[in-house]
Design an enzyme around this catalytic site. Structure first.
Site, PDB file in Angstrom:
ATOM      1  N   LYS A 103       2.653   1.801  -5.251  1.00 14.08           N
ATOM      2  CA  LYS A 103       3.358   1.189  -6.388  1.00 14.08           C
ATOM      3  C   LYS A 103       2.594   1.393  -7.686  1.00 14.08           C
ATOM      4  O   LYS A 103       3.190   1.561  -8.740  1.00 14.08           O
ATOM      5  CB  LYS A 103       3.499  -0.326  -6.179  1.00 14.08           C
ATOM      6  CG  LYS A 103       4.421  -0.735  -5.087  1.00 14.08           C
ATOM      7  CD  LYS A 103       4.512  -2.249  -4.995  1.00 14.08           C
ATOM      8  CE  LYS A 103       3.250  -2.945  -4.550  1.00 14.08           C
ATOM      9  NZ  LYS A 103       2.817  -2.710  -3.185  1.00 14.08           N
ATOM     10  N   GLN A 129       2.220  -6.621  -2.945  1.00  7.23           N
ATOM     11  CA  GLN A 129       2.417  -6.604  -1.489  1.00  7.23           C
ATOM     12  C   GLN A 129       3.721  -5.854  -1.164  1.00  7.23           C
ATOM     13  O   GLN A 129       4.046  -4.916  -1.843  1.00  7.23           O
ATOM     14  CB  GLN A 129       2.418  -8.023  -0.897  1.00  7.23           C
ATOM     15  CG  GLN A 129       1.051  -8.682  -0.857  1.00  7.23           C
ATOM     16  CD  GLN A 129       0.552  -9.138  -2.203  1.00  7.23           C
ATOM     17  OE1 GLN A 129       1.226  -9.833  -2.919  1.00  7.23           O
ATOM     18  NE2 GLN A 129      -0.651  -8.741  -2.559  1.00  7.23           N
ATOM     19  N   ASP A 178       0.810  -1.227   0.000  1.00  8.78           N
ATOM     20  CA  ASP A 178       0.000   0.000   0.000  1.00  8.78           C
ATOM     21  C   ASP A 178       0.840   1.271   0.000  1.00  8.78           C
ATOM     22  O   ASP A 178       0.470   2.272   0.624  1.00  8.78           O
ATOM     23  CB  ASP A 178      -0.962   0.019   1.205  1.00  8.78           C
ATOM     24  CG  ASP A 178      -1.728  -1.269   1.337  1.00  8.78           C
ATOM     25  OD1 ASP A 178      -2.195  -1.767   0.305  1.00  8.78           O
ATOM     26  OD2 ASP A 178      -1.835  -1.796   2.466  1.00  8.78           O
ATOM     27  N   GLY A 233      -4.066  -4.321  -4.176  1.00  4.60           N
ATOM     28  CA  GLY A 233      -5.029  -3.292  -4.582  1.00  4.60           C
ATOM     29  C   GLY A 233      -4.260  -2.063  -5.028  1.00  4.60           C
ATOM     30  O   GLY A 233      -3.837  -1.267  -4.207  1.00  4.60           O
ATOM     31  N   HIS A 234      -4.031  -1.957  -6.324  1.00  8.88           N
ATOM     32  CA  HIS A 234      -3.232  -0.838  -6.831  1.00  8.88           C
ATOM     33  C   HIS A 234      -4.170   0.231  -7.383  1.00  8.88           C
ATOM     34  O   HIS A 234      -4.848   0.018  -8.374  1.00  8.88           O
ATOM     35  CB  HIS A 234      -2.275  -1.317  -7.928  1.00  8.88           C
ATOM     36  CG  HIS A 234      -1.240  -2.284  -7.409  1.00  8.88           C
ATOM     37  ND1 HIS A 234      -0.313  -2.900  -8.190  1.00  8.88           N
ATOM     38  CD2 HIS A 234      -0.985  -2.714  -6.151  1.00  8.88           C
ATOM     39  CE1 HIS A 234       0.466  -3.678  -7.449  1.00  8.88           C
ATOM     40  NE2 HIS A 234       0.060  -3.581  -6.209  1.00  8.88           N
TER      41      HIS A 234
END
Ligand code: IMP
Length: 419
Positions: free
Chosen positions: A16, A235, A13, A42-43
């Site tokens: 990225k 991650q 988080d 979750g990008h």
């Protein structure tokens, strides 16, 4: 064959997606790769008024000309792949499936894996990991047990007829249902079973031509001299399966894990850009020694939008541990840092930075004067002096240059620090 990798140096988080979005543009990148993990990621990508949260597709999917690969180190939930694709299509008006490739060794993550994730967390009780509930552990367990179903099994090979492939898939799926029943007691009604099988057969029709043999894919890219590759990390280093076990994810999320998951040679890795936030967040279980005190903790949580884009869980919030980040940076061969979200500290007073640990393992802090007006700044010389000093200090403690500073959600809110 210059491979660039965007690697999260902390607990995920860190933004990225934003950096990956910039670096996977076709002028820099031939192939954008997601190499490990699955829908636990979750990008979030923001450009002007458009915003999308991706879970399995890499940011490169926003450019139709950039090839994308879902690597063999991943466990991919097909409905999540389709919902990511639909979200991109809706927001950005491009077809992310057009140039998508899926490695033959990528494992299919089924709904049963999500159920098993919930069952295992419940069985663990107080020792639960606090997973994202995306089925990651059970999918990798099936991979390790040599029970998992790889995308390869959806391919039509050696001239086999479509009927033969479909029958093979049906037999395999029924075997898996028995396996999940034996392991976790998961049962489906016959209607549910039929529906899942239908979905799988339908996915086969859509994805079959996109599944590639990993080695042959890279050989073709090399032959065409199209080897500018960007690996979008998933991650974070601290969540790699061999780090703070058991409060970790189930895959190796290190730089080497990502290379293995992409099928690319280590020798060709040219640059590792390690991301971190100006503060730190963590979700799920596990220790968090730099946790902030209230009320700042909640203020940062709210102002920084620190809510999981996969789970909707609030992220716990703490100070950045520069010493630890430096160690991770060296361990992961980071060439430079991207420190994001320093603008969240605008108008919030002094900022603490952990620079060491004392003998009992507790962080030792130094305090920096706060700053204001950094949100949306796009030129280094316009950045508040105190913010510049803070980032310079991170560079000094870690011994790794801070090359990018993030100042807002938009992909353009990214300062390149002059040498
Ligand atoms: P799992 O990957 O869903 O099995 O979760 C294992 C641990 O990793 C939990 O603490 C999760 O909160 C954490 N985790 C997994 N993926 C992410 C991510 O993308 N961002 C932040 N934490 C994650």
């Amino acid at each position: 064959m210059p491979i660039t990798m965007v690697q999260d140096g902390v607990f995920g988080d860190t933004g990225k997606g934003k950096l990956a979005h910039v670096l996977s543009a076709p002028e820099y990148c031939d192939v954008a790769v997601r190499a490990v993990g699955g829908g636990n990621a979750g990008h979030v990508i923001v450009e002007d008024t458009r915003k999308v949260a991706l879970h399995v597709l890499p940011a490169g999917c926003l450019y139709e000309e950039t090839k994308t690969l879902l690597g063999r180190g991943m466990v991919t939930h097909i409905p999540t792949l389709f919902s990511d694709a639909a979200a991109i299509q809706k927001e950005f008006g491009v077809d992310p499936l057009k140039n998508l490739h899926i490695a033959n060794g990528n494992h299919i993550l089924f709904d049963a894996h999500k159920k098993a994730d919930a069952i295992l967390e419940k069985r663990k009780g107080k020792e639960a990991v606090g997973t994202t509930g995306s089925g990651i552990g059970p999918a990798y367990a099936d991979k390790a047990l040599r029970m998992g179903m790889r995308f390869e099994e959806l391919m039509v090979r050696n001239g086999a007829s479509k009927e033969v492939v479909m029958d093979r898939i049906k037999v395999r799926f029924r075997k898996l249902l028995q396996h999940w029943f034996d392991l976790y007691g998961i049962e489906y009604s016959s209607t549910e079973e039929d529906q899942q099988l239908q979905d799988l057969l339908q996915a086969q029709e859509i994805l079959e031509g996109k599944i590639v043999n990993t080695h042959e894919f890279w050989e073709r890219q090399e032959a065409a001299n199209e080897m500018d590759v960007m690996i979008e990390g998933a991650q974070g280093t601290e969540l790699s399966v061999d780090e703070d076990y058991p409060y970790v994810t189930a895959s190796p999320t290190s730089v080497l894990g990502h290379l293995q998951g992409s099928g690319l040679p280590l020798r060709e890795l040219k640059k590792v850009i390690m991301t971190a936030k100006a503060y730190t967040t963590r979700v799920g279980g596990g220790p968090f020694p730099t946790r902030m005190d209230e009320p700042l903790r909640s203020i940062i949580q709210k102002k920084g939008g620190e809510m999981g884009s996969t789970t909707g869980r609030l992220r716990d919030t703490g100070w950045l541990h520069a010493k630890r980040l430096g160690k991770r940076g060296h361990q992961e061969s980071a060439d430079e840092f991207a420190i994001l979200k320093g603008d969240i500290f605008d108008d919030l007073g002094p900022v603490k930075l952990a620079i060491a640990d004392n003998q009992s393992g507790q962080p030792v802090y130094e305090e920096h004067e706060g700053w204001s007006g950094t949100n949306g700044v796009r030129v280094f010389s316009d950045l508040h002096l105190n913010s510049r000093k803070y980032h310079a200090r991170i560079q000094e403690i870690t011994g790794i240059p801070v090359r990018y500073i993030g100042t807002g959600r938009d992909k353009k809110d990214l300062i390149i620090v002059p040498n």
